[in-house]
Design a protein around this motif. Structure first.
Motif, PDB file in Angstrom:
ATOM      1  N   ARG A  63       0.848  -1.198   0.000  1.00  0.00           N
ATOM      2  CA  ARG A  63       0.000   0.000   0.000  1.00  0.00           C
ATOM      3  C   ARG A  63       0.882   1.246   0.000  1.00  0.00           C
ATOM      4  O   ARG A  63       1.045   1.936   0.994  1.00  0.00           O
ATOM      5  N   VAL A  64       1.459   1.506  -1.157  1.00  0.00           N
ATOM      6  CA  VAL A  64       2.419   2.595  -1.321  1.00  0.00           C
ATOM      7  C   VAL A  64       1.718   3.786  -1.960  1.00  0.00           C
ATOM      8  O   VAL A  64       1.111   3.664  -3.026  1.00  0.00           O
ATOM      9  N   LYS A  65       1.786   4.927  -1.319  1.00  0.00           N
ATOM     10  CA  LYS A  65       1.109   6.114  -1.825  1.00  0.00           C
ATOM     11  C   LYS A  65       1.832   6.683  -3.037  1.00  0.00           C
ATOM     12  O   LYS A  65       1.214   7.046  -4.035  1.00  0.00           O
ATOM     13  N   ASP A  66       3.153   6.767  -2.963  1.00  0.00           N
ATOM     14  CA  ASP A  66       3.956   7.361  -4.024  1.00  0.00           C
ATOM     15  C   ASP A  66       4.456   6.240  -4.942  1.00  0.00           C
ATOM     16  O   ASP A  66       5.542   5.702  -4.762  1.00  0.00           O
ATOM     17  N   ARG A  67       3.655   5.871  -5.919  1.00  0.00           N
ATOM     18  CA  ARG A  67       3.945   4.693  -6.734  1.00  0.00           C
ATOM     19  C   ARG A  67       4.973   4.994  -7.824  1.00  0.00           C
ATOM     20  O   ARG A  67       4.892   6.014  -8.505  1.00  0.00           O
ATOM     21  N   ILE A  68       5.899   4.059  -7.974  1.00  0.00           N
ATOM     22  CA  ILE A  68       6.977   4.205  -8.953  1.00  0.00           C
ATOM     23  C   ILE A  68       7.078   2.913  -9.757  1.00  0.00           C
ATOM     24  O   ILE A  68       7.106   1.818  -9.195  1.00  0.00           O
ATOM     25  N   VAL A  69       7.127   3.043 -11.073  1.00  0.00           N
ATOM     26  CA  VAL A  69       7.254   1.899 -11.967  1.00  0.00           C
ATOM     27  C   VAL A  69       8.587   2.002 -12.699  1.00  0.00           C
ATOM     28  O   VAL A  69       8.950   3.069 -13.190  1.00  0.00           O
ATOM     29  N   ARG A  70       9.303   0.886 -12.743  1.00  0.00           N
ATOM     30  CA  ARG A  70      10.622   0.885 -13.385  1.00  0.00           C
ATOM     31  C   ARG A  70      10.491   0.575 -14.871  1.00  0.00           C
ATOM     32  O   ARG A  70       9.844  -0.382 -15.277  1.00  0.00           O
ATOM     33  N   GLU A  71      11.108   1.390 -15.678  1.00  0.00           N
ATOM     34  CA  GLU A  71      11.054   1.265 -17.127  1.00  0.00           C
ATOM     35  C   GLU A  71      11.747  -0.022 -17.601  1.00  0.00           C
ATOM     36  O   GLU A  71      12.758  -0.442 -17.044  1.00  0.00           O
ATOM     37  N   ASP A  72      11.165  -0.662 -18.630  1.00  0.00           N
ATOM     38  CA  ASP A  72      11.777  -1.836 -19.278  1.00  0.00           C
ATOM     39  C   ASP A  72      12.181  -2.906 -18.273  1.00  0.00           C
ATOM     40  O   ASP A  72      13.307  -3.421 -18.315  1.00  0.00           O
ATOM     41  N   SER A  73      11.263  -3.259 -17.382  1.00  0.00           N
ATOM     42  CA  SER A  73      11.633  -4.177 -16.291  1.00  0.00           C
ATOM     43  C   SER A  73      10.714  -5.387 -16.201  1.00  0.00           C
ATOM     44  O   SER A  73      10.642  -6.031 -15.160  1.00  0.00           O
ATOM     45  N   ILE A  74      10.025  -5.728 -17.280  1.00  0.00           N
ATOM     46  CA  ILE A  74       9.030  -6.793 -17.193  1.00  0.00           C
ATOM     47  C   ILE A  74       9.667  -8.144 -16.886  1.00  0.00           C
ATOM     48  O   ILE A  74       9.046  -9.020 -16.279  1.00  0.00           O
ATOM     49  N   GLU A  75      10.929  -8.341 -17.244  1.00  0.00           N
ATOM     50  CA  GLU A  75      11.600  -9.624 -16.987  1.00  0.00           C
ATOM     51  C   GLU A  75      11.723  -9.912 -15.496  1.00  0.00           C
ATOM     52  O   GLU A  75      11.855 -11.070 -15.100  1.00  0.00           O
ATOM     53  N   LYS A  76      11.663  -8.867 -14.671  1.00  0.00           N
ATOM     54  CA  LYS A  76      11.714  -9.085 -13.223  1.00  0.00           C
ATOM     55  C   LYS A  76      10.617 -10.055 -12.791  1.00  0.00           C
ATOM     56  O   LYS A  76      10.816 -10.909 -11.930  1.00  0.00           O
ATOM     57  N   HIS A  77       9.445  -9.924 -13.391  1.00  0.00           N
ATOM     58  CA  HIS A  77       8.311 -10.791 -13.068  1.00  0.00           C
ATOM     59  C   HIS A  77       8.117 -11.903 -14.095  1.00  0.00           C
ATOM     60  O   HIS A  77       7.739 -13.018 -13.750  1.00  0.00           O
ATOM     61  N   ALA A  78       8.374 -11.592 -15.365  1.00  0.00           N
ATOM     62  CA  ALA A  78       8.006 -12.501 -16.445  1.00  0.00           C
ATOM     63  C   ALA A  78       8.763 -13.828 -16.409  1.00  0.00           C
ATOM     64  O   ALA A  78       8.298 -14.813 -16.970  1.00  0.00           O
ATOM     65  N   LYS A  79       9.883 -13.856 -15.733  1.00  0.00           N
ATOM     66  CA  LYS A  79      10.612 -15.126 -15.635  1.00  0.00           C
ATOM     67  C   LYS A  79       9.785 -16.185 -14.922  1.00  0.00           C
ATOM     68  O   LYS A  79      10.032 -17.386 -15.095  1.00  0.00           O
ATOM     69  N   TYR A  80       8.792 -15.751 -14.152  1.00  0.00           N
ATOM     70  CA  TYR A  80       7.917 -16.698 -13.456  1.00  0.00           C
ATOM     71  C   TYR A  80       6.723 -17.125 -14.319  1.00  0.00           C
ATOM     72  O   TYR A  80       5.955 -17.999 -13.922  1.00  0.00           O
ATOM     73  N   TRP A  81       6.569 -16.492 -15.466  1.00  0.00           N
ATOM     74  CA  TRP A  81       5.428 -16.793 -16.324  1.00  0.00           C
ATOM     75  C   TRP A  81       5.768 -17.782 -17.434  1.00  0.00           C
ATOM     76  O   TRP A  81       4.870 -18.260 -18.135  1.00  0.00           O
TER      77      TRP A  81
END
Length: 416
Positions: free
Chosen positions: A210-228
């Motif tokens: 529950r983070v108020k100041d949300r930040i998304v990292r550019e070009d970082s889908i592999e951080k999660h996609a390796k699990y897909w």
């Protein structure tokens, strides 16, 4: 309708671009987007199926055992009260529902929200057959990827299917962001992976996010996609966490950098960046002849009862029936987001089927968890005195609306 060669460019230049775009969309999505021409402004979000018809013709859909009747739009219909067929399971009989969604356990006094069935115009949704699903999933993996709304759909799917599996042959385990329901005898899993932005973000902790100041990292889908990787059926969603009302903060570099290189980006542009990363990953890693890729559209909230003619200052709290006006579209901020989805998905090589839950869910102001859920923190005396102030008009009770989302998924998976 094609412009004739005699039309003069200087006369139609102001109309050519939007007309060309609408014509392109109509050809690209065929009957699934016919509603755009009926309600071009209100229903721009009605993207039914995000793949070109030419690709449909050339693909033998994996998992398909039949097809939806010609002219049947399963996303266009009405809600019918049906005590005989709904609910499809009992809240107390599905131990996998999170306490944030168990409305009866937390004191909701009515059950009407459980008895509404979605009835498409001119056709009928196929009934979910749990034995059939498990046979089709034998040796396969199905995964839901996204935020808490997608997790609700995941849990709904497990509740719809788990009862035919013996207790000693099923399990559910959570490993950080990954939750796995396993049916041992079928060597099959239905999984959920927490990634509210799909990209790496500062909200990636599955518990503390529950983070108020949300930040998304550019070009970082592999951080999660390796699990897909290796998934046979994947269902994405991402929407709610983007709706901050402000520009999105995009990180260029690493979260470990000090100072961090952060830029601000218009929400639609940041969303487009993420979807392009997702579709590129899909194109590279998913074989359309073996896998199915879905995207669940935007789940509406009901924060202002004045939108549907209710009392000013109210919200979904104490609502016990759907909105009956078929022309009600809600006050939606999703139109520009849906336009981004249309544009981005049209470019992917692997067909992505959109499960359009937006409009049919717009009617269901009665189906939210409201105050009948486990609260994240103790309520103040002021809150307790005014339930409207803390009613959850975003998430949905189970059993309930999200079971219908899975009926739609079932139809598009097995009868595309």
């Amino acid at each position: 309708m094609k412009p004739t060669s005699t039309l003069k460019k200087n006369r139609f230049s102001s109309y050519l671009l939007p007309l060309t775009f609408l014509l392109f969309v109509a050809i690209l999505y065929g009957e699934d987007l016919s509603c755009i021409f009926r309600q071009p402004f209100e229903r721009i979000q009605q993207l039914q199926q995000a793949q070109p018809t030419s690709r449909k013709e050339n693909i033998s859909w994996p998992f398909a055992v039949g097809k939806t009747n010609e002219g049947c739009n399963i996303f266009d219909g009405k809600w019918v009260y049906d005590e005989a067929a709904r609910p499809m399971y009992d809240e107390s009989e599905c131990p996998y529902i999170q306490p944030q969604l168990t409305c009866q356990e937390h004191g909701r006094p009515d059950k009407g929200y459980q008895h509404w069935r979605w009835q498409p115009h001119g056709c009928t949704l196929p009934s979910v057959n749990a034995t059939f699903v498990w046979e089709m999933l034998r040796g396969k993996r199905m995964m839901f990827v996204g935020d808490s709304l997608n997790r609700g759909q995941y849990v709904s799917m497990v509740c719809l299917l788990h009862s035919i599996i013996p207790d000693n042959a099923k399990s559910m385990q959570t490993f950080d962001s990954l939750t796995i329901f396993r049916a041992k005898d079928y060597n099959a899993t239905i999984e959920f992976y927490w990634a509210p932005f799909l990209m790496e973000s500062n909200s990636d902790n599955a518990i503390v996010h529950r983070v108020k100041d949300r930040i998304v990292r550019e070009d970082s889908i592999e951080k999660h996609a390796k699990y897909w990787k290796g998934i046979d059926i994947i269902v994405f969603n991402t929407y709610l966490w983007w709706m901050t009302g402000m520009k999105m903060k995009i990180l260029r570099g690493s979260f470990n950098d000090d100072p961090k290189n952060i830029i601000e980006m218009v929400t639609e542009d940041a969303y487009r960046m993420t979807l392009k990363s997702m579709t590129k990953w899909v194109d590279k890693n998913m074989d359309p002849h073996k896998t199915r890729v879905f995207f669940t559209s935007m789940s509406p909230s009901h924060e202002k009862s004045a939108e549907w003619g209710g009392e000013p200052g109210g919200n979904c709290y104490n609502e016990t029936a759907p909105i009956e006006d078929p022309k009600y579209w809600g006050i939606s901020s999703s139109k520009s987001i849906m336009r981004v989805i249309t544009e981005v998905f049209s470019e992917t090589k692997v067909p992505i089927t959109v499960i359009n839950i937006t409009q049919l869910s717009n009617y269901r102001k009665d189906a939210h968890t409201m105050i009948y859920k486990k609260q994240w923190s103790p309520l103040t005396a002021e809150q307790l005195a005014n339930p409207v102030s803390y009613a959850d008009c975003v998430h949905w009770c189970l059993p309930g609306l999200q079971d219908t989302w899975n009926e739609l998924l079932y139809a598009k998976l097995f009868y595309p």
